[in-house]
Design a protein around this motif. Structure first.
Motif, short mmCIF file in Angstrom:
data_model
loop_
_atom_site.label_atom_id
_atom_site.label_comp_id
_atom_site.label_asym_id
_atom_site.label_seq_id
_atom_site.Cartn_x
_atom_site.Cartn_y
_atom_site.Cartn_z
N TYR A 1 37.98 46.33 55.37
CA TYR A 1 37.54 47.26 54.52
C TYR A 1 36.45 46.73 53.52
O TYR A 1 35.43 47.38 53.16
CB TYR A 1 38.64 48.04 53.94
CG TYR A 1 39.44 49.22 54.82
CD1 TYR A 1 38.51 50.12 55.62
CD2 TYR A 1 40.68 49.30 54.60
CE1 TYR A 1 39.32 50.65 56.56
CE2 TYR A 1 41.52 50.20 55.48
CZ TYR A 1 40.61 51.02 56.41
OH TYR A 1 41.34 51.84 57.29
N ILE B 1 32.67 47.72 53.29
CA ILE B 1 31.96 48.30 51.95
C ILE B 1 30.83 47.30 51.65
O ILE B 1 29.82 47.72 51.04
CB ILE B 1 32.91 47.94 50.65
CG1 ILE B 1 33.79 49.24 50.98
CG2 ILE B 1 32.33 48.17 49.49
CD1 ILE B 1 34.96 49.31 49.95
N ALA C 1 35.75 56.76 50.49
CA ALA C 1 36.26 55.68 49.60
C ALA C 1 36.56 56.14 48.42
O ALA C 1 36.08 57.28 47.69
CB ALA C 1 35.08 54.61 49.26
N ALA D 1 30.49 52.11 53.42
CA ALA D 1 29.83 51.54 52.35
C ALA D 1 29.12 52.39 51.54
O ALA D 1 29.11 52.76 50.23
CB ALA D 1 28.79 50.39 52.94
N TYR E 1 31.53 54.54 49.29
CA TYR E 1 32.06 53.74 48.18
C TYR E 1 30.98 53.78 47.13
O TYR E 1 31.26 53.91 45.98
CB TYR E 1 32.30 52.11 48.36
CG TYR E 1 32.60 51.22 47.48
CD1 TYR E 1 33.59 51.44 46.57
CD2 TYR E 1 31.46 50.24 47.14
CE1 TYR E 1 33.70 50.72 45.52
CE2 TYR E 1 31.63 49.39 46.25
CZ TYR E 1 32.78 49.69 45.32
OH TYR E 1 32.78 48.90 44.10
#
Length: 589
Positions: free
Chosen positions: A152, A156, A184, A291, A294
């Motif tokens: 993970y 990210i 996220a 990504a 996040y």
């Protein structure tokens, strides 16, 4: 040791098998006997049987029927067929039931022990395979969370390509299979230092592991959540949420994430006293978008208004609004989308104006105008707070800038001078600044739980700059012994060292202690102890407080040490005092 069942209606045959078998040499411990199929099944239900030796011709349930029941209900039990009839039908049934072997009556020693030996070898092989499987499972259970964290984190950081790593995703239970939406969460730990010191013995890893467990356990039905610490920032936890899409689409899943966070944040405060702010990003069926999710989650957390953080809060993607939660102990808000608080849209702080203010503060400190430096700082802080909105991310950035600039002083050099041989402050190890060395021993130095703490840290930075300036020119500063008493009154629950005052005011230890005793009649340590004990008496009157909690509040790391100190001072233990015992000391009840 293995256990054997002999199933035969003829006592002589059972006795012959017991006598001829090399049971001890083969590692066979217990031998059970049954005279018919029903009795044999009853023994299988009551005991662990590894090998069954079955006579095919018996009254009632015969061997063929027993083998079928054995294969259906006890497939792990090995079987050996015994019959006095050289009948192909029995042999065929034995083959169908995967019996290990077929023995004819009368059973001889050599044939019996050869079959038993092969049975034990097969059981040994099965046991080794089972142990290897368990060992592999344990190793996987230990390594799988770390593998999942690495995968993970790589997503990210955009260094993992889900389309090319399908096997790895399958191993961690992500991608493929049932349809899921992934998103996220960025979790800011606002008072990490306080919790780490007070609840986790200063162990950051232990604290992160505890938070990760709560992140997992709070996930509702239909969602999995996996949490881990950002290696680059110990004050942030990242959570990856995977929502099933069997009930509603993306909008429904986002509501579930909000409801989940409404449960998670108050739970962290209730369990650990940990105050947190969270931002969450948009959900997507593609792990390749994790990504993006996040980055939006992190930005959302950074947009939260520090001036309104008085408990757990969260923010979603694409806005500056906040979803405020009740404080721990009052329960989480009901599931569903929470009404966003009126967003306070404030312009970003004027970076140039703040930088100019910092320069004026440093200059005033270096010139000895310390009161002026504090006034400039207070005016600058008031201007930053005036719009009613100060983003958490901006507040953190401004604080870091203030600590860096004021740590260098007005001329850009580290305050306190430097060692020309190493470029480090005189008397300090290379790479450690005088600013860092001079900072007070504050276990919560990095916390930013609310606006008051942010403002206090800003002013502490100014005061440290002024203190360094006094030390640099050795001019000293106005001083009165009441300053020390005022500090103790505010910080009695911390460790009080006389060296703190000798270094601050450039006075000898003996002189300070003499001056304090002349003014107040007791020494510094005696005054601190007296203050703690008086506070202890007041707190013991609060029935809801445990003695351990009172001990912690007064700065005692050990409850027994606190109890001993209380008894030495008052003549009774804290428990006795609370139960109604009262003593007179110095005329005080």
């Amino acid at each position: 040791m293995y256990n054997v069942l002999i199933l035969d209606d003829e006592e002589p045959l059972r006795e012959a098998i017991r006598i001829l078998g090399d049971w001890e040499g083969l590692g066979i411990g217990t031998i059970h006997e049954a005279t018919d199929g029903e009795e044999g099944l009853a023994l299988l239900r009551e005991h662990r049987i590894d090998l069954a030796m079955i006579d095919m011709k018996m009254p009632g349930m015969d061997g063929s029927e027993f083998l079928r029941r054995l294969e259906k209900d006890y497939p792990d039990v090995l079987s050996v067929v015994i019959s006095g009839y050289n009948d192909f039908e029995y042999t065929r049934q034995a083959i169908r039931s995967r019996a290990l072997d077929y023995l004819l009556k009368p059973v001889n020693r050599h044939g019996l022990n050869d079959v038993l030996r092969r049975a034990v070898e097969e059981l040994d092989l099965r046991r080794r395979k089972a142990e290897e499987k368990i060992s592999r499972g344990r190793a996987l259970n230990v390594s799988l969370p770390k593998l999942r964290e690495n995968v993970y984190l790589s997503m990210i950081r955009r260094s993992f390509h889900p389309n090319r790593e399908a096997d790895t995703l399958a191993m961690i239970g992500a991608g493929g299979g049932e349809a899921r939406l992934y998103g996220a969460v960025s979790l800011r730990l606002l008072n990490l230092d306080r919790v780490r010191r007070g609840r986790f013995y200063g162990d950051t890893g232990l604290l992160h592991a505890a938070i990760a467990n709560v992140i997992r356990d709070c996930a509702p039905e239909g969602m999995e959540s996996f949490g881990f610490a950002d290696p680059a920032a110990d004050r942030e936890m990242i959570a990856v949420c995977a929502c099933r899409t069997d009930s509603g689409g993306e909008a429904s899943a986002e509501l579930r994430v909000e409801a989940y966070l409404c449960e998670l944040l108050p739970t962290l405060e209730r369990l650990f006293g940990l105050r947190a702010a969270a931002g969450y990003g948009p959900l997507s069926a593609s792990l390749g978008r994790l990504a993006d999710s996040y980055e939006e989650a992190r930005a959302a957390a950074g947009r939260l208004n520090l001036l309104r953080i008085d408990g757990p809060v969260l923010a979603g993607p694409g806005g500056t609004g906040e979803l405020p939660l009740r404080r721990a102990g009052e329960g989480a808000q009901p599931p569903g989308r929470l009404p966003a608080a009126a967003a306070r849209h404030g312009a970003k702080p004027d970076a140039a104006a703040f930088a100019a203010a910092l320069a004026r503060i440093a200059a005033a400190a270096q010139s000895g105008a310390h009161a002026q430096a504090l006034r400039i700082a207070e005016d600058a802080l008031a201007e930053l707070k005036a719009p009613g909105f100060l983003a958490l991310g901006d507040a953190q950035r401004l604080l870091a800038e203030a600590e860096a600039v004021l740590g260098r002083g007005a001329d850009g050099e580290p305050v306190g001078g430097s060692d020309p041989a190493h470029g480090a402050p005189a008397g300090q190890a290379e790479g450690r600044s005088a600013w860092q060395d001079s900072a007070p021993e504050d276990a919560e130095a990095g916390d930013l739980a609310d606006a008051a703490q942010w403002e206090r840290r800003m002013l502490d930075a100014v005061e440290r700059c002024c203190r360094h300036a006094r030390r640099a020119d050795r001019t000293g500063a106005s001083f009165h012994i009441s300053d020390i008493r005022a500090y103790i009154d505010r910080h009695y629950f911390e460790e009080i060292k006389i060296s703190m005052f000798t270094e601050k005011y450039f006075l000898s230890r003996e002189y300070l202690m003499k001056l304090f005793k002349q003014e107040y009649g007791v020494g510094i340590h005696e005054y601190t102890q007296k203050l703690r004990m008086e506070k202890a008496r007041v707190l013991l009157g609060e029935e809801g407080l445990k003695i351990q909690e009172i001990s912690d509040m007064l700065g005692y790391n050990d409850k027994n040490y606190f109890s001993k100190a209380f008894r030495n001072y008052f003549g009774v233990s804290p428990s006795e005092y609370r139960s109604g015992v009262r003593v007179w000391i110095g005329g005080r009840n």
